[in-house]
Design a protein around this motif. Structure first.
Motif, PDB file in Angstrom:
ATOM      1  N   PRO A 473       0.649  -0.816  -0.361  1.00  0.00           N
ATOM      2  CA  PRO A 473      -0.477  -0.380  -0.053  1.00  0.00           C
ATOM      3  C   PRO A 473       0.737   1.122   0.073  1.00  0.00           C
ATOM      4  O   PRO A 473       0.913   2.056   0.395  1.00  0.00           O
ATOM      5  CB  PRO A 473      -0.699   0.080   0.835  1.00  0.00           C
ATOM      6  N   LEU A 474       2.055   1.249  -0.682  1.00  0.00           N
ATOM      7  CA  LEU A 474       2.906   2.254  -0.092  1.00  0.00           C
ATOM      8  C   LEU A 474       2.142   3.299  -1.149  1.00  0.00           C
ATOM      9  O   LEU A 474       2.925   4.972  -0.558  1.00  0.00           O
ATOM     10  CB  LEU A 474       4.440   2.161  -1.145  1.00  0.00           C
ATOM     11  N   CYS A 475       2.090   3.075  -2.157  1.00  0.00           N
ATOM     12  CA  CYS A 475       1.701   4.386  -3.187  1.00  0.00           C
ATOM     13  C   CYS A 475       0.209   3.998  -4.081  1.00  0.00           C
ATOM     14  O   CYS A 475      -0.211   3.999  -5.160  1.00  0.00           O
ATOM     15  CB  CYS A 475       2.221   4.452  -4.536  1.00  0.00           C
ATOM     16  N   SER A 476      -0.760   3.206  -2.888  1.00  0.00           N
ATOM     17  CA  SER A 476      -2.371   3.403  -3.374  1.00  0.00           C
ATOM     18  C   SER A 476      -3.004   4.734  -3.633  1.00  0.00           C
ATOM     19  O   SER A 476      -3.595   4.999  -4.318  1.00  0.00           O
ATOM     20  CB  SER A 476      -2.809   3.422  -2.162  1.00  0.00           C
ATOM     21  N   HIS A 477      -2.176   5.533  -3.411  1.00  0.00           N
ATOM     22  CA  HIS A 477      -2.573   6.931  -3.626  1.00  0.00           C
ATOM     23  C   HIS A 477      -3.107   7.217  -4.829  1.00  0.00           C
ATOM     24  O   HIS A 477      -2.969   8.555  -5.484  1.00  0.00           O
ATOM     25  CB  HIS A 477      -1.981   8.314  -2.970  1.00  0.00           C
ATOM     26  N   SER A 497       5.245  13.042  -3.450  1.00  0.00           N
ATOM     27  CA  SER A 497       3.843  12.451  -3.331  1.00  0.00           C
ATOM     28  C   SER A 497       3.814  12.060  -2.001  1.00  0.00           C
ATOM     29  O   SER A 497       4.913  12.754  -0.711  1.00  0.00           O
ATOM     30  CB  SER A 497       4.754  11.207  -4.210  1.00  0.00           C
ATOM     31  N   ARG A 498       3.457  11.018  -1.691  1.00  0.00           N
ATOM     32  CA  ARG A 498       2.752  11.361  -0.675  1.00  0.00           C
ATOM     33  C   ARG A 498       2.651   9.202  -0.393  1.00  0.00           C
ATOM     34  O   ARG A 498       2.991   8.428  -1.070  1.00  0.00           O
ATOM     35  CB  ARG A 498       1.115  11.031  -0.146  1.00  0.00           C
ATOM     36  N   LEU A 499       3.190   8.937   0.632  1.00  0.00           N
ATOM     37  CA  LEU A 499       3.296   7.449   0.885  1.00  0.00           C
ATOM     38  C   LEU A 499       2.816   6.852   1.973  1.00  0.00           C
ATOM     39  O   LEU A 499       2.923   7.488   3.048  1.00  0.00           O
ATOM     40  CB  LEU A 499       4.712   7.502   1.305  1.00  0.00           C
ATOM     41  N   ALA A 500       1.801   5.199   2.545  1.00  0.00           N
ATOM     42  CA  ALA A 500       1.662   4.762   3.652  1.00  0.00           C
ATOM     43  C   ALA A 500       2.555   4.426   4.186  1.00  0.00           C
ATOM     44  O   ALA A 500       3.411   3.380   3.161  1.00  0.00           O
ATOM     45  CB  ALA A 500       0.000   4.129   2.905  1.00  0.00           C
ATOM     46  N   THR A 501       3.057   4.312   5.849  1.00  0.00           N
ATOM     47  CA  THR A 501       4.312   3.436   5.370  1.00  0.00           C
ATOM     48  C   THR A 501       3.210   2.315   6.669  1.00  0.00           C
ATOM     49  O   THR A 501       1.613   2.326   6.303  1.00  0.00           O
ATOM     50  CB  THR A 501       4.823   3.820   6.955  1.00  0.00           C
ATOM     51  N   LYS A 502       3.640   1.571   6.476  1.00  0.00           N
ATOM     52  CA  LYS A 502       3.164   0.174   7.566  1.00  0.00           C
ATOM     53  C   LYS A 502       2.609   0.202   8.405  1.00  0.00           C
ATOM     54  O   LYS A 502       1.839  -0.503   8.661  1.00  0.00           O
ATOM     55  CB  LYS A 502       4.175  -0.874   7.725  1.00  0.00           C
ATOM     56  N   ASN A 503       2.974   0.839   9.195  1.00  0.00           N
ATOM     57  CA  ASN A 503       1.727   1.249  10.567  1.00  0.00           C
ATOM     58  C   ASN A 503       0.377   2.171  10.403  1.00  0.00           C
ATOM     59  O   ASN A 503      -0.032   2.995  11.273  1.00  0.00           O
ATOM     60  CB  ASN A 503       2.921   1.955  11.844  1.00  0.00           C
ATOM     61  N   GLY A 504       0.584   2.601   9.114  1.00  0.00           N
ATOM     62  CA  GLY A 504      -0.451   3.114   8.366  1.00  0.00           C
ATOM     63  C   GLY A 504      -0.560   4.755   8.714  1.00  0.00           C
ATOM     64  O   GLY A 504      -1.333   5.168   7.983  1.00  0.00           O
ATOM     65  N   GLU A 505       1.046   5.238   9.110  1.00  0.00           N
ATOM     66  CA  GLU A 505       1.174   6.693   8.505  1.00  0.00           C
ATOM     67  C   GLU A 505       1.171   7.246   7.025  1.00  0.00           C
ATOM     68  O   GLU A 505       1.662   6.149   6.416  1.00  0.00           O
ATOM     69  CB  GLU A 505       2.480   7.528   9.447  1.00  0.00           C
ATOM     70  N   THR A 506       0.929   8.411   7.046  1.00  0.00           N
ATOM     71  CA  THR A 506       1.352   9.241   5.647  1.00  0.00           C
ATOM     72  C   THR A 506       2.406  10.155   5.718  1.00  0.00           C
ATOM     73  O   THR A 506       2.413  10.983   6.793  1.00  0.00           O
ATOM     74  CB  THR A 506       0.011   9.939   5.113  1.00  0.00           C
ATOM     75  N   ARG A 507       3.004  10.063   5.103  1.00  0.00           N
ATOM     76  CA  ARG A 507       4.838  10.531   5.146  1.00  0.00           C
ATOM     77  C   ARG A 507       4.617  11.722   3.519  1.00  0.00           C
ATOM     78  O   ARG A 507       3.467  10.907   2.512  1.00  0.00           O
ATOM     79  CB  ARG A 507       5.877   9.813   5.081  1.00  0.00           C
ATOM     80  N   THR A 508       5.310  12.472   3.504  1.00  0.00           N
ATOM     81  CA  THR A 508       5.374  13.130   2.469  1.00  0.00           C
ATOM     82  C   THR A 508       6.685  12.894   2.380  1.00  0.00           C
ATOM     83  O   THR A 508       7.419  12.445   2.524  1.00  0.00           O
ATOM     84  CB  THR A 508       5.300  14.796   2.733  1.00  0.00           C
ATOM     85  N   ILE A 509       6.693  12.326   0.833  1.00  0.00           N
ATOM     86  CA  ILE A 509       8.613  12.399   0.245  1.00  0.00           C
ATOM     87  C   ILE A 509       9.068  12.888  -0.795  1.00  0.00           C
ATOM     88  O   ILE A 509       7.583  13.457  -2.077  1.00  0.00           O
ATOM     89  CB  ILE A 509       8.316  10.562   0.054  1.00  0.00           C
ATOM     90  N   LEU A 510       9.937  12.987  -1.666  1.00  0.00           N
ATOM     91  CA  LEU A 510      10.208  13.582  -2.371  1.00  0.00           C
ATOM     92  C   LEU A 510      10.895  11.942  -3.829  1.00  0.00           C
ATOM     93  O   LEU A 510      11.975  12.084  -2.913  1.00  0.00           O
ATOM     94  CB  LEU A 510      10.909  14.022  -1.871  1.00  0.00           C
ATOM     95  N   ARG A 511      10.569  12.128  -4.638  1.00  0.00           N
ATOM     96  CA  ARG A 511      10.534  11.094  -5.393  1.00  0.00           C
ATOM     97  C   ARG A 511      11.291  11.294  -6.425  1.00  0.00           C
ATOM     98  O   ARG A 511      11.260  12.445  -7.244  1.00  0.00           O
ATOM     99  CB  ARG A 511       8.886  10.298  -6.132  1.00  0.00           C
TER     100      ARG A 511
END
Length: 750
Positions: A473-477, A497-511
């Protein structure tokens, strides 16, 4: 024939020949029994004991054979087959009368020896049976003639026996695939078996009318007549009961015009006085054998061509000694030795491995435990090459050798070592990289996953490697895959982009990501790097709010300064109206102008949206227009030349530079051109990119009357110059003032 055990006696004292013949007969059927005699005494005993169906003798043994043993061999009625390593002998009378074949010792002939033996015995048996029948017929005829007058009953009995014998002969002749025939001494057919129809297409009746020219090709007929002539010439030296036969290969003519190869055996028929009265013949179709021989020859030529003309290095090696038996031209070129020298060398002379390793290699290769090896070989000049060897057993001339194909992999080994170094280096970089990095194949299956990826996402490498990206579910968005979507230009750099972590947090990443291609340009995968900027985004939002607030405050302060400057200007303006002294009044007016200019610059600069990077050229042009209006400068009196392009500076620097320019230009307008003297004012502002310090250069000059020599501009004695010096000091720069054909200010700062 197939069920009866066939006894074959080999008489030869050459051990190598005996070994080859034994190997040829080994495994060729239970009905072939081979016995060997290597001396005269053994030969006599075995002939008497076995009464063999066929004798095979090496020519060397026969040439050294005693007369007693030759006479002993001549006496029994069985065929003899001579093996010769030399060309065919011409003095055939020196061989036994019942010699039926001379075979040259070649690999192909030795291999086909069991076939020759079976066919020779079969043909010989047919002839012997025919001769026995003929003898029996002659004997019966003699008895019949003797008793014709004595007893009619005996005559009838003899006629019946003769009929049975003829019937038995015809049964044999008419049911064999070989052609059995007889002819008289004028070479006219007197009998031909029905099998001639199947072989040549002619009926026996048609053959009986044919001449030898219609049966055999011209070359075959010439050789047949030559053989028959030699047999007849030497008949007087042979006992009258000796069987004289000769076998040879010739070509027969068929009805449809083609020729077929046949093996014929011709036996001379003699009367009681030993005089020749006819010829018995047996013709056997050897088309298949010839095809097999031709196929073997073509196969040999093909393999020889493949060996000689191949660009790969090839060696034939004796596994017992490690000797190089043969080498192709590519091997000579690779090792740097001529063939005659290379084929006298051993493996230990071209390899750096010890003897135990070489012995293991030879043993493994010959026993097919493995066929792939890696060694280091020494070539001419002492250079060492890494080689890859493919070896396997091959039989050549009855010997088991090793056939080796050798590839030079020296450069490949170097490349592999370099690739390993690069791989190790890259793996190390991936481990310590501050960014998350992972790779996928063309099917979007994750193939690598570094420590930072695990740290950011919470997924370990074991959890993700081998799985599809879509399974996580890393990039389900994401609306589409940035890596393999055709509408997205690669590489993608710093895409937020936005990324979903294993514990359900949403993080902002630069890809950042790109596709990976092979040497043919085919897409084989992709690589992506991302950095967690969640905390930075929070800080950025706070900074934006703070900057917005500060900018609003700064603009408010500068607006307050601007308003106060205008108020100050109004006060000075009121005071100037009360002053009667012209010099004092001029000072007031000059001060008012400078205050209004400062207010104008404040208003102009602090209207900029981005105060950290202002396009300064626009503000210079606006301030010059304002000064022209304020000082009421006519267009034709003073001309301005402005050379300021692509200068971007912050608001504080822009304020200092603008005030310097305004002060310098105001001084030039007021003092450089008295009495409406026409002139020119130049402003040049640039950055020297060739200068390693990357300094800004600001130059303001006029072509007016210059500075009064009594005034030392460098010491800033006047208020205007003191003001300029203080502004340059704020910029941490240097100033030079020149007064040659006008006045020039040169300001240098970084």
């Amino acid at each position: 024939m197939k069920d009866k055990e066939i006894n074959i006696l080999l008489i030869d004292d050459n051990k190598a020949s005996v070994k080859l013949v034994r190997r040829a007969f080994k495994g060729k059927g239970n009905n072939l029994s081979l016995t060997v005699a290597t001396n005269y005494d053994d030969a006599k005993v075995l002939i008497e004991k076995l009464r063999p169906d066929l004798l095979i003798s090496g020519i060397e043994f026969f040439d050294n054979m005693g007369n007693d043993l030759i006479n002993y061999i001549n006496a029994p009625v069985f065929p003899v087959l001579i093996l010769s390593a030399d060309s065919d002998r011409s003095e055939k009378d020196s061989f036994p009368y019942n010699t039926i074949e001379y075979i040259k010792k070649t690999k192909e002939n030795i291999t086909l020896l069991p076939h020759f033996a079976e066919k020779a015995i079969l043909g010989w048996n047919y002839l012997m049976e025919r001769i026995e029948i003929e003898k029996e017929l002659n004997h019966l005829k003699e008895k019949l003639d003797a008793r014709i007058e004595e007893n009619a009953a005996d005559l009838l009995m003899l006629n019946e026996e003769l009929r049975k014998s003829e019937k038995r002969f015809r049964l044999i002749a008419e049911n064999t695939a070989d052609i059995i025939w007889t002819m008289d001494m004028s070479l006219r057919y007197t009998y031909c078996s029905p099998s001639v129809k199947q072989l040549r297409g002619f009926t026996p009746e048609e053959v009986m009318e044919q001449t030898m020219e219609e049966v055999f090709t011209p070359d075959s007929l010439r050789r047949i007549i030559e053989v028959l002539s030699n047999i007849v010439k030497g008949i007087d030296d042979k006992p009258k009961d000796m069987l004289i036969a000769q076998a040879m290969e010739v070509d027969m003519l068929c009805k449809e015009g083609r020729t077929i190869p046949v093996e014929i055996t011709m036996t001379l028929i003699r009367d009681d006085k030993g005089e020749p009265v006819g010829i018995h013949g047996l013709a056997r179709d050897i088309s298949e054998r010839k095809k097999a021989e031709q196929a073997l020859l073509e196969q040999k030529e093909m393999y020889q061509a493949l060996f000689e003309n191949n660009h790969s290095v090839m060696l034939l090696i004796n596994p017992a000694t490690g000797s190089i038996i043969d080498a192709n031209p590519a091997a000579c070129t690779f090792y740097g030795y001529p063939k005659n020298l290379l084929t006298r060398m051993r493996l230990k002379e071209i390899t750096i491995q010890d003897e135990s390793e070489l012995s293991k290699y030879l043993d493994d290769a010959i026993n097919t435990r493995t066929h792939h090896f890696h060694f280091q070989h020494r070539i001419s000049g002492g250079y060492i090459k890494d080689v890859e060897i493919y070896s396997g057993p091959i039989k050549v001339g009855g010997k088991e050798l090793l056939y080796s194909i050798i590839n030079d992999i020296t450069e490949r080994k170097k490349t592999e070592e370099e690739i390993k170094k690069i791989k190790d280096y890259n793996e190390h970089l991936l481990k310590i990289s501050p960014s998350a990095i992972f790779t996928v194949d063309s099917e979007m299956t994750i193939t690598s996953w570094n420590l930072k990826s695990s740290e950011i996402t919470g997924y370990s490498a074991e959890e993700v490697i081998g799985k599809k990206c879509a399974a996580l579910p890393l990039c389900s968005h994401c609306e589409q895959c940035l890596l393999f979507s055709e509408g997205i230009v690669k590489p993608v750099i710093d895409r937020e982009s936005r990324l979903a972590t294993k514990n359900g947090e949403t993080r902002t990443i630069l890809r950042s990501l790109d596709i990976i291609k092979d040497i043919d340009g085919n897409i084989v995968g992709g690589i992506e790097s991302f950095t967690d900027i969640t905390r930075l985004k929070i800080i950025e939002e706070k900074l934006k709010i703070s900057i917005t607030e500060k900018e609003a405050l700064i603009k408010e302060i500068h607006n307050w300064i601007k308003n106060n400057l205008y108020i100050l200007s109004s006060i000075f303006n009121e005071k100037s109206s009360l002053v009667m002294d012209e010099n004092a009044k001029g000072f007031y007016l000059s001060t008012i102008n400078r205050i209004e200019l400062m207010a104008f610059i404040h208003e102009l600069l602090y209207q900029a949206e981005n105060m950290s990077e202002i396009d300064f050229s626009k503000y210079i042009e606006e301030s010059i227009k304002y000064m022209i209006q304020m000082y009421n400068v006519k267009k034709d009196d003073i001309k301005f030349e402005i050379n300021v392009k692509n200068i971007f500076i912050n608001v504080d620097m822009a304020m200092s530079c603008a005030l310097i320019i305004n002060e310098a230009v105001s001084n030039s307008i007021e003092h450089a051109f008295p009495n409406r003297l026409k002139g020119k004012i130049k402003i040049k502002f640039f950055r020297d990119k060739n200068d390693e310090n990357n300094f800004y250069h600001l130059m303001i000059s006029d072509n007016g009357i210059g500075i009064n020599k009594k005034i030392d501009a460098s010491k800033a004695q006047t208020p205007g110059f003191r003001f300029i010096h203080s502004l340059v000091h704020q910029l941490r720069g240097k100033i030079e003032i020149e007064s040659k054909k006008g006045t020039t200010l040169k300001i240098l700062f970084s």
